[in-house]
Design a protein around this motif. Structure first.
Motif, PDB file in Angstrom:
ATOM      1  N   PHE A  17      11.869  -5.370  -1.948  1.00  0.00           N
ATOM      2  CA  PHE A  17      10.467  -5.003  -2.121  1.00  0.00           C
ATOM      3  C   PHE A  17       9.664  -5.945  -3.003  1.00  0.00           C
ATOM      4  O   PHE A  17       8.459  -5.778  -3.137  1.00  0.00           O
ATOM      5  CB  PHE A  17      10.366  -3.588  -2.707  1.00  0.00           C
ATOM      6  N   GLY A  18      10.288  -6.905  -3.635  1.00  0.00           N
ATOM      7  CA  GLY A  18       9.556  -7.777  -4.557  1.00  0.00           C
ATOM      8  C   GLY A  18       9.476  -7.134  -5.925  1.00  0.00           C
ATOM      9  O   GLY A  18      10.338  -6.359  -6.308  1.00  0.00           O
ATOM     10  N   ASN A  19       8.409  -7.400  -6.651  1.00  0.00           N
ATOM     11  CA  ASN A  19       8.276  -6.854  -8.005  1.00  0.00           C
ATOM     12  C   ASN A  19       7.763  -5.411  -7.970  1.00  0.00           C
ATOM     13  O   ASN A  19       7.476  -4.857  -6.903  1.00  0.00           O
ATOM     14  CB  ASN A  19       7.384  -7.752  -8.866  1.00  0.00           C
ATOM     15  N   LYS A  20       7.622  -4.798  -9.132  1.00  0.00           N
ATOM     16  CA  LYS A  20       7.196  -3.401  -9.216  1.00  0.00           C
ATOM     17  C   LYS A  20       5.809  -3.189  -8.611  1.00  0.00           C
ATOM     18  O   LYS A  20       5.555  -2.177  -7.958  1.00  0.00           O
ATOM     19  CB  LYS A  20       7.191  -2.941 -10.674  1.00  0.00           C
ATOM     20  N   GLU A  21       4.925  -4.144  -8.830  1.00  0.00           N
ATOM     21  CA  GLU A  21       3.571  -4.013  -8.302  1.00  0.00           C
ATOM     22  C   GLU A  21       3.566  -4.042  -6.775  1.00  0.00           C
ATOM     23  O   GLU A  21       2.854  -3.280  -6.133  1.00  0.00           O
ATOM     24  CB  GLU A  21       2.660  -5.103  -8.869  1.00  0.00           C
ATOM     25  N   GLU A  22       4.366  -4.942  -6.190  1.00  0.00           N
ATOM     26  CA  GLU A  22       4.459  -5.001  -4.728  1.00  0.00           C
ATOM     27  C   GLU A  22       5.056  -3.718  -4.165  1.00  0.00           C
ATOM     28  O   GLU A  22       4.608  -3.215  -3.134  1.00  0.00           O
ATOM     29  CB  GLU A  22       5.296  -6.204  -4.296  1.00  0.00           C
ATOM     30  N   VAL A  27       4.137   1.674  -1.569  1.00  0.00           N
ATOM     31  CA  VAL A  27       4.127   3.134  -1.684  1.00  0.00           C
ATOM     32  C   VAL A  27       2.711   3.666  -1.429  1.00  0.00           C
ATOM     33  O   VAL A  27       2.518   4.633  -0.689  1.00  0.00           O
ATOM     34  CB  VAL A  27       4.636   3.575  -3.078  1.00  0.00           C
ATOM     35  N   LEU A  28       1.725   3.030  -2.017  1.00  0.00           N
ATOM     36  CA  LEU A  28       0.337   3.450  -1.844  1.00  0.00           C
ATOM     37  C   LEU A  28      -0.093   3.319  -0.384  1.00  0.00           C
ATOM     38  O   LEU A  28      -0.771   4.204   0.154  1.00  0.00           O
ATOM     39  CB  LEU A  28      -0.567   2.626  -2.759  1.00  0.00           C
ATOM     40  N   GLN A  29       0.315   2.242   0.270  1.00  0.00           N
ATOM     41  CA  GLN A  29      -0.010   2.059   1.692  1.00  0.00           C
ATOM     42  C   GLN A  29       0.645   3.138   2.542  1.00  0.00           C
ATOM     43  O   GLN A  29       0.033   3.650   3.488  1.00  0.00           O
ATOM     44  CB  GLN A  29       0.404   0.666   2.156  1.00  0.00           C
ATOM     45  N   ARG A  30       1.862   3.510   2.210  1.00  0.00           N
ATOM     46  CA  ARG A  30       2.535   4.582   2.958  1.00  0.00           C
ATOM     47  C   ARG A  30       1.836   5.917   2.721  1.00  0.00           C
ATOM     48  O   ARG A  30       1.642   6.704   3.640  1.00  0.00           O
ATOM     49  CB  ARG A  30       4.002   4.651   2.566  1.00  0.00           C
TER      50      ARG A  30
END
Length: 163
Positions: A17-22, A27-30
């Motif tokens: 998933f990359g870093n925490k922000e990514e 999660v927000l997009q889902r």
């Protein structure tokens, strides 16, 4: 907790998933495609008043679903993220601004088409609705019932501009 629930290591999570922000953005997009879909769908209602009702009732429904966390993910996260979470705050600010811009654009079209009174302030109407929705989310998080929140929606719509 997340890596334990997924049965993977932190290294595997970051590789996927990359870093925490990514990861948070994903999660927000889902969420936006799931419980938060009402925000994007509401602008397709046939009248401006129906857009407003759909948006606010969607907030109530999404924020009070049995078996799910109460409130709106975006509002809850914005309240929970501190100074160290500037990147997440930026993601959330952009996300909320997009919803408000979508509403503003829809209400401007409604004003241009005569569905709202001449001179209606599309930006103010969009800001009014998003402010009410954010408050509904906070109230849902605090345990307000769907019926109590629906009364807030009904009261907010009493101030709807006549066409």
């Amino acid at each position: 907790m997340l890596t334990d629930a997924m049965g993977i290591s932190r290294k595997s999570m970051y590789a996927a998933f990359g870093n925490k922000e990514e990861l948070f953005l994903k999660v927000l997009q889902r969420y936006e495609r799931g419980p938060g879909a009402y925000a994007r769908e509401s602008v397709h209602a046939p009248t401006a008043r129906e857009v407003a009702r759909s948006y606010l009732e969607g907030t109530v429904c999404a924020g009070t679903q049995p078996g799910r966390p109460t409130g709106c993910l975006g509002v809850r996260a914005a309240l929970a993220v501190g100074v160290t979470g500037q990147a997440v705050q930026g993601i959330l600010t952009s996300w909320r601004a997009k919803s408000q811009a979508d509403l503003r654009e829809r209400f401007q079209k409604a004003a241009d088409d005569g569905d709202l009174p001449a001179g209606a302030d599309a930006d103010l109407i969009a800001r009014y609705l998003t402010t009410i929705a954010d408050g509904v989310s906070v109230q849902a998080t605090a345990g307000a019932s769907p019926a109590a929140l629906q009364r807030v929606v009904d009261a907010a719509l009493l101030h709807w501009p006549p066409s």
